[in-house]
Design an enzyme around this catalytic site. Structure first.
Site, PDB file in Angstrom:
ATOM      1  N   ASN A  12       0.842  -1.159  -0.180  1.00  0.00           N
ATOM      2  CA  ASN A  12       0.043  -0.195   0.027  1.00  0.00           C
ATOM      3  C   ASN A  12       1.004   1.293  -0.112  1.00  0.00           C
ATOM      4  O   ASN A  12       1.615   1.462   1.087  1.00  0.00           O
ATOM      5  CB  ASN A  12      -0.804  -0.058   1.405  1.00  0.00           C
ATOM      6  CG  ASN A  12      -1.687   1.259   1.521  1.00  0.00           C
ATOM      7  OD1 ASN A  12      -1.697   2.211   0.438  1.00  0.00           O
ATOM      8  ND2 ASN A  12      -2.331   1.379   2.673  1.00  0.00           N
ATOM      9  N   LYS A  14       0.102   4.237  -0.087  1.00  0.00           N
ATOM     10  CA  LYS A  14      -0.573   5.400   0.404  1.00  0.00           C
ATOM     11  C   LYS A  14      -0.295   6.742  -0.626  1.00  0.00           C
ATOM     12  O   LYS A  14      -0.351   6.562  -1.662  1.00  0.00           O
ATOM     13  CB  LYS A  14      -0.255   5.787   1.848  1.00  0.00           C
ATOM     14  CG  LYS A  14      -0.248   4.372   2.835  1.00  0.00           C
ATOM     15  CD  LYS A  14       0.001   4.658   3.998  1.00  0.00           C
ATOM     16  CE  LYS A  14      -0.096   3.110   4.740  1.00  0.00           C
ATOM     17  NZ  LYS A  14      -0.062   3.387   6.254  1.00  0.00           N
ATOM     18  N   HIS A  96      -9.419   1.331   4.683  1.00  0.00           N
ATOM     19  CA  HIS A  96      -8.191   1.456   5.648  1.00  0.00           C
ATOM     20  C   HIS A  96      -8.424   2.379   7.001  1.00  0.00           C
ATOM     21  O   HIS A  96      -9.180   3.155   6.730  1.00  0.00           O
ATOM     22  CB  HIS A  96      -7.231   2.042   4.577  1.00  0.00           C
ATOM     23  CG  HIS A  96      -6.083   2.030   5.232  1.00  0.00           C
ATOM     24  ND1 HIS A  96      -5.392   2.746   6.084  1.00  0.00           N
ATOM     25  CD2 HIS A  96      -4.883   1.035   5.056  1.00  0.00           C
ATOM     26  CE1 HIS A  96      -4.238   2.572   6.404  1.00  0.00           C
ATOM     27  NE2 HIS A  96      -3.611   1.687   6.013  1.00  0.00           N
ATOM     28  N   GLU A  98      -6.930   4.791   7.978  1.00  0.00           N
ATOM     29  CA  GLU A  98      -6.781   6.071   7.592  1.00  0.00           C
ATOM     30  C   GLU A  98      -7.724   6.962   6.921  1.00  0.00           C
ATOM     31  O   GLU A  98      -8.302   7.867   7.463  1.00  0.00           O
ATOM     32  CB  GLU A  98      -5.436   6.300   6.776  1.00  0.00           C
ATOM     33  CG  GLU A  98      -4.162   6.151   7.774  1.00  0.00           C
ATOM     34  CD  GLU A  98      -2.867   5.416   6.602  1.00  0.00           C
ATOM     35  OE1 GLU A  98      -2.772   5.697   5.611  1.00  0.00           O
ATOM     36  OE2 GLU A  98      -1.976   5.250   7.760  1.00  0.00           O
ATOM     37  N   GLY A 173       2.752   2.305  10.983  1.00  0.00           N
ATOM     38  CA  GLY A 173       3.608   3.489  10.810  1.00  0.00           C
ATOM     39  C   GLY A 173       4.368   3.636  11.960  1.00  0.00           C
ATOM     40  O   GLY A 173       5.175   4.641  12.069  1.00  0.00           O
TER      41      GLY A 173
HETATM   42  P1  13P Z   1       2.986   0.088   7.690  1.00  0.00           P
HETATM   43  O1  13P Z   1       3.403  -1.039   6.964  1.00  0.00           O
HETATM   44  O2  13P Z   1       3.797   1.493   7.109  1.00  0.00           O
HETATM   45  O3  13P Z   1       2.959   0.251   9.212  1.00  0.00           O
HETATM   46  O4  13P Z   1       1.671   0.630   7.233  1.00  0.00           O
HETATM   47  C1  13P Z   1       0.658  -0.459   7.187  1.00  0.00           C
HETATM   48  C2  13P Z   1      -0.555  -0.301   6.367  1.00  0.00           C
HETATM   49  O5  13P Z   1      -1.250   0.894   6.922  1.00  0.00           O
HETATM   50  C3  13P Z   1      -0.814  -0.941   5.111  1.00  0.00           C
HETATM   51  O6  13P Z   1      -2.026  -0.607   4.730  1.00  0.00           O
END
Ligand code: 13P
Length: 249
Positions: A12, A14, A96, A98, A173
């Site tokens: 992902n 992002k 997700h 977020e 994250g």
């Molecule tokens: P990280 O691997 O950066 O922790 O992010 C995970 C995530 O949100 C994948 O969708």
């Protein structure tokens, strides 16, 4: 029913990348193929045409990070599942954390997005996961069960066609990963809920996400109910992501 589910690792990206950087990253990922697992990258929508051109004919699939719950119409800024399908997407991430946290997406809306994805022959990667406060209050299973329950209620037997991703919000994250045993406990509960809802859902892949790195991937992916990963930060680094994909044997 005997399951035939294989391992799947999805990057992902992002809101990261540029046309130049993506090209370098994808060339490196293609050069590291073959992988023992299915591999995909979910990229920002403006990059889909480039990514499709780069990955066409490779063993790496691609997808998007969100889609509208509507088919078409006056929804400024939204992208429909049908549009994503036109660019060869196989997957679309929905729900997700977020988007749930920053865009107020409800369990029902996420389920509607998953239904739109399926109607356009895309596989929705439905994300669930608890916050740190919810975990500390002992609510982890109740929260993820409610989130998955909304998808089951709307999709019925079609829930067998989704990919599920368990992403504890506190592990995203942050460098904090759920231990393999902690993650497995939640995955097993989700698996039980899925198979109780539909016998065909025995084949649904359940991915773990949240600070998956090359050095913790194998122990996570070795758990009975962890069928691969949804990878954020480490998916932007070809060497890291390729190593994670190779850990999903
Ligand atoms: P990280 O691997 O950066 O922790 O992010 C995970 C995530 O949100 C994948 O969708």
């Amino acid at each position: 029913m005997v399951s035939t589910r294989g391992k799947l690792v999805v990057g992902n990206w992002k809101m990261n990348g540029s046309r130049a950087a993506n090209s370098v990253l994808l060339d490196a990922l293609k050069a590291s193929a073959p992988y023992p697992a299915s591999v995909a990258v979910c990229v920002p929508a403006p990059f889909l045409r480039d990514v499709a051109a780069s990955l066409q004919g490779s063993h790496i699939a691609w997808g998007a990070q969100d889609c509208s719950s509507h088919a078409s119409g006056a929804f400024t800024g939204e992208v429909s599942a049908a549009m994503l399908a036109e660019f060869g997407c196989r997957y679309v991430i929905v729900g997700h954390s977020e988007r749930r946290a920053m865009h107020g997406e409800s369990d029902r809306l996420v389920a509607e997005k998953a239904a739109r994805a399926l109607a356009s022959a895309l596989t929705p990667i439905v994300c669930v996961g608890e916050t740190l406060a919810e975990r500390e209050a002992g609510q982890t299973e109740a929260v993820v069960s409610r989130q998955l329950g909304a998808a089951i209620e709307l999709l019925g037997d079609a829930v067998a066609q989704i990919v599920l991703a368990y992403e504890p919000v506190w592990a995203i994250g942050t460098g904090k990963t759920a231990s393999p045993a902690e993650a497995e406990a939640v995955h097993a509960a989700l698996r039980a809920q899925l198979t109780a809802a539909s016998a065909a859902a025995v084949d649904v892949s359940i991915l773990y996400g949240g600070s998956v790195k090359a050095d913790n991937a194998a122990s996570l992916f070795g758990q009975a109910d962890i069928d691969g990963g949804l990878v954020g930060g480490a998916a932007l680094n070809a060497e890291q992501f390729a190593a994670i994909c190779k850990a999903a044997a």
